[in-house]
Design a protein around this motif. Structure first.
Motif, short mmCIF file in Angstrom:
data_model
loop_
_atom_site.label_atom_id
_atom_site.label_comp_id
_atom_site.label_asym_id
_atom_site.label_seq_id
_atom_site.Cartn_x
_atom_site.Cartn_y
_atom_site.Cartn_z
N GLN A 302 0.84 -1.21 0.00
CA GLN A 302 0.00 0.00 0.00
C GLN A 302 0.87 1.25 0.00
O GLN A 302 0.59 2.22 -0.72
CB GLN A 302 -0.92 0.00 1.23
N ALA A 303 1.92 1.22 0.79
CA ALA A 303 2.83 2.37 0.88
C ALA A 303 3.53 2.62 -0.45
O ALA A 303 3.66 3.78 -0.89
CB ALA A 303 3.85 2.15 1.99
N HIS A 304 3.96 1.55 -1.09
CA HIS A 304 4.66 1.69 -2.37
C HIS A 304 3.72 2.25 -3.44
O HIS A 304 4.11 3.12 -4.24
CB HIS A 304 5.24 0.36 -2.83
N ASN A 305 2.47 1.78 -3.45
CA ASN A 305 1.50 2.29 -4.41
C ASN A 305 1.23 3.78 -4.19
O ASN A 305 1.10 4.55 -5.15
CB ASN A 305 0.19 1.51 -4.30
N LEU A 306 1.16 4.16 -2.93
CA LEU A 306 0.91 5.56 -2.59
C LEU A 306 2.10 6.43 -2.99
O LEU A 306 1.95 7.55 -3.49
CB LEU A 306 0.62 5.71 -1.10
N LEU A 307 3.30 5.87 -2.79
CA LEU A 307 4.52 6.59 -3.18
C LEU A 307 4.52 6.86 -4.68
O LEU A 307 4.85 7.96 -5.13
CB LEU A 307 5.74 5.75 -2.79
#
Length: 327
Positions: A302-307
């Protein structure tokens, strides 16, 4: 009260326990023609007596007979928009930002900086700071690192293009907004290039970029009036639960990139442009390192997608490849 010469502007977010100390340090300044402006960014905190920011300010004003302009955000907007509102609610010829968990040492900080501004006709009068802690167990290496970071200053005069280059290319003076006395028209011009931005990281870089680009004269003084608290903020060892907070540095870089690419940005030197690009790359790289080291495994995807959503997928992958090559 006649129009103030200096507006001391204090943003508040979760610092109610130390807000009174900050206010008292401003009240004791011997510069009479000042005003205090406080904006609470929908702050959630209370002090040890259970008082919120509004009650703390009201009590301070009643006990000291010092008037305060106080405003509150209904929603949390971040420090950049809080500083914008502090500027709009103030009326002084000069703006002096001080974070609410910090304080001023001595009684002549404002008067000294103002007198230097008058003597030199500088748009920015820059002082330096001392890192302080109330925690005797605080990591001394961390405190030393912070001191080196906040203690950077170029003494004397810088003119025009030298100012931004000195900060962002040569890294000789720090780009924090606090501790600097800045002419109101310069602050207003800087904000005019920054659209509404909810940002909690890199906001000083964004704002001081425009301040330093448009300033005509800077003057640095070897005075350490400002006491910077190392007890607040996010610890580098703390796990990350608010992923969006880390990624939001992208918001601060958007106005800078847009300016660089605009006709007005043609005046910037190639070295300054490259330095701002490098700063952007460093923020993305740090975001990726934080994702790897401090984000819970179940949140990493989720964090990578948001990044990628904040920075752009191609850009993030480019930085990822560069980091892999460094290993």
């Amino acid at each position: 009260m006649k129009k103030p010469l200096v507006s001391v502007c204090i943003p508040v977010y979760g610092t109610e326990n130390v807000l009174r100390k900050c206010l008292d340090s401003v009240a004791m300044q011997d510069f009479a023609e000042k005003e205090i402006v406080v904006v609470s960014d929908a702050s959630y905190g209370v002090n040890e007596k259970g008082e919120d920011a509004k009650k703390i300010v009201k009590k301070f004003s009643k006990e000291t007979k010092v008037p305060v302009v106080f405003k509150e955000h209904l929603n949390n907007l971040g420090i950049l928009e809080t500083r914008r509102d502090l500027l709009s609610f103030s009326s002084g010829d000069f703006i002096f930002y001080i974070d609410s968990d910090d304080y001023l040492e001595g009684s002549n900080a404002i008067s000294f900086l103002y007198n230097e501004a008058q003597r030199t006709n500088a748009d920015i009068v820059n002082s330096t700071a001392i890192a302080v802690t109330e925690n005797p167990e605080k990591n001394s290496a961390q405190q030393k690192h912070l001191q080196e970071k906040i203690g950077k200053i170029t003494l004397g005069e810088l003119l025009g293009n030298q100012i931004a280059e000195d900060c962002f290319v040569n890294c000789k003076h720090c780009g924090f907004l606090w501790g600097k006395l800045i002419k109101r028209p310069l602050m207003e011009k800087a904000f005019s290039f920054i659209p509404f931005t909810e940002c909690t990281m890199a906001e000083d870089l964004c704002l001081y970029f425009f301040v330093s680009v448009f300033a005509k004269k800077y003057f640095g003084v070897q005075k350490r009036f400002y006491r910077y608290s190392v007890d607040s903020g996010i610890s580098s060892a703390q796990s990350i639960t608010d992923i969006g907070r880390v990624c939001s540095a992208a918001s601060a870089f958007v106005p800078v990139v847009q300016f660089i690419q605009s006709p007005e940005g043609a005046c910037l030197s190639s070295s300054l442009v490259e330095s701002m690009k490098a700063a952007c790359n460093n923020f993305v790289a740090n975001n990726l390192k934080q994702l790897e080291q401090r984000v819970a495994p179940e949140l990493k995807e989720q964090a990578h997608n948001l990044l990628c959503e904040y920075w752009g997928e191609d850009y993030v992958k480019t930085i990822e490849r560069a980091l892999e090559m460094q290993k």
